[in-house]
Design an enzyme around this catalytic site. Structure first.
Site, PDB file in Angstrom:
ATOM      1  N   LYS A  18       3.406   1.477  -0.151  1.00 30.47           N
ATOM      2  CA  LYS A  18       2.256   1.683  -1.029  1.00 30.47           C
ATOM      3  C   LYS A  18       0.957   1.245  -0.347  1.00 30.47           C
ATOM      4  CE  LYS A  18       4.092  -1.008  -4.247  1.00 30.47           C
ATOM      5  NZ  LYS A  18       5.425  -1.324  -3.689  1.00 30.47           N
ATOM      6  N   ARG A  94       4.063  -1.935 -13.859  1.00 27.94           N
ATOM      7  CA  ARG A  94       5.453  -2.179 -13.457  1.00 27.94           C
ATOM      8  C   ARG A  94       6.360  -2.425 -14.636  1.00 27.94           C
ATOM      9  NH1 ARG A  94       5.697  -4.685  -7.528  1.00 27.94           N
ATOM     10  NH2 ARG A  94       3.492  -4.457  -7.108  1.00 27.94           N
ATOM     11  N   ARG A 129       7.189  -6.976   8.519  1.00 29.48           N
ATOM     12  CA  ARG A 129       5.782  -6.771   8.143  1.00 29.48           C
ATOM     13  C   ARG A 129       4.918  -7.953   8.577  1.00 29.48           C
ATOM     14  NH1 ARG A 129       4.246  -5.136   2.275  1.00 29.48           N
ATOM     15  NH2 ARG A 129       5.688  -6.820   1.762  1.00 29.48           N
ATOM     16  N   ARG A 158       3.476 -12.727   4.762  1.00 28.17           N
ATOM     17  CA  ARG A 158       3.355 -13.064   3.337  1.00 28.17           C
ATOM     18  C   ARG A 158       4.420 -14.073   2.926  1.00 28.17           C
ATOM     19  NH1 ARG A 158       2.820  -7.646  -0.136  1.00 28.17           N
ATOM     20  NH2 ARG A 158       4.423  -8.669  -1.385  1.00 28.17           N
ATOM     21  N   ARG A 169      12.866  -9.238  -5.502  1.00 32.33           N
ATOM     22  CA  ARG A 169      11.844  -8.265  -5.932  1.00 32.33           C
ATOM     23  C   ARG A 169      12.489  -6.917  -6.247  1.00 32.33           C
ATOM     24  NH1 ARG A 169       8.530  -9.561  -0.875  1.00 32.33           N
ATOM     25  NH2 ARG A 169       7.482  -7.548  -1.057  1.00 32.33           N
TER      26      ARG A 169
END
Ligand code: AP5
Length: 222
Positions: A18, A94, A129, A158, A169
């Site tokens: 995203k 969400r 990431r 992160r 998640r």
């Protein structure tokens, strides 16, 4: 006279791409990018009361309660730039309650883009990431490596980007996704998110261009 600005939602599992697609979209389209996760991380970084509460949920991979998220997103959507240029909502809604709140406030999307990526790929994407704190750009050690040594040296990770946390998640995502999709059935477009990022973007680009053309045509026929 100008056609109505675009109103776009982009959704998909954690690490489906995203944020990456939003970077590419904002380079080409003059839309306001509103990312629920980024707004929350800004609260966490600022150490506000909302940020402190939000972090507890984010660390468990759970949805941050509506009383924090809903008004935060609503305010950003209502701001003058979002209203004038159009908006691009990433990672919201969400849950059914978030979608219902948006409808009540009168924010309906022209299109709801769903990035489809199987779970086994998502974990690898999360673990590799990295983020550039200077430019905000998203990298991946394997799929989108930093351009220079200088950037490589300053990349950060992160706090919720571990294999264990992305699995939490995913559980949250899987238990909410169907009910959210059912609220946008008439405007959903599914995009294969396993393709290289430029190819994913070219599909989204086509979708947005066509949508803009339709809006212009509708204006001409008035
Ligand atoms: P949020 O920040 O939104 O996280 P997320 O949904 O888990 O999504 P990510 O940001 O992890 O992934 P992405 O899809 O943007 O992928 P990216 O482009 O970076 O939310 C975090 C937390 O905040 C939630 O867990 C929740 O607690 C809270 N929260 C957020 N919204 C909320 C809401 N509405 N209500 C309540 N709570 C909320 O890509 C991932 C990696 O893959 C990158 O390294 C990238 O380089 C790479 N990559 C991307 N595309 C490709 C490609 N095509 N090929 C190969 N690699 C690729």
């Amino acid at each position: 006279e100008k056609p109505e600005p675009l109103r776009v939602m982009i959704s998909g599992a954690p690490a489906s791409g995203k944020g990456t697609q939003c970077e590419l979209i904002t380079k080409k389209y003059d839309l306001v990018h509103i990312a629920a996760g980024d707004l929350l991380r800004a609260e966490v970084a600022a150490g506000t009361e909302n940020g402190k509460r939000a972090k507890e949920f984010m660390e468990r991979g759970q949805l941050v309660p509506d009383e924090i998220v809903v008004m935060m997103v609503k305010e950003r959507l209502s701001a003058q730039d979002s209203q004038e240029k159009g908006w691009f909502l990433d990672g919201y809604p969400r849950s059914v309650s978030q979608a219902t709140a948006l409808k009540t406030f009168g924010f309906d999307p022209d299109i709801f883009i769903l990035l489809e990526v199987p779970e086994e790929i998502l974990v690898e994407r999360v673990v590799g990431r990295r983020l550039d704190p200077v430019t905000g750009k998203i990298y991946h050690l394997k799929y989108s490596p930093p351009e220079t040594e200088e950037i490589a040296a300053r990349l950060t990770q992160r706090f919720d980007d571990t294999e264990e946390k992305v699995k939490l998640r995913l559980v949250t995502h899987n238990s909410n996704v169907e009910s959210v999709l059912s609220m946008y059935e008439d405007v959903i477009v599914k995009v294969d998110g396993t393709l290289p990022k430029q190819e994913v973007f070219s599909k989204i680009d086509n979708i947005l261009t066509e949508l803009l053309e339709r809006k212009e045509a509708a204006l001409g026929s008035l």
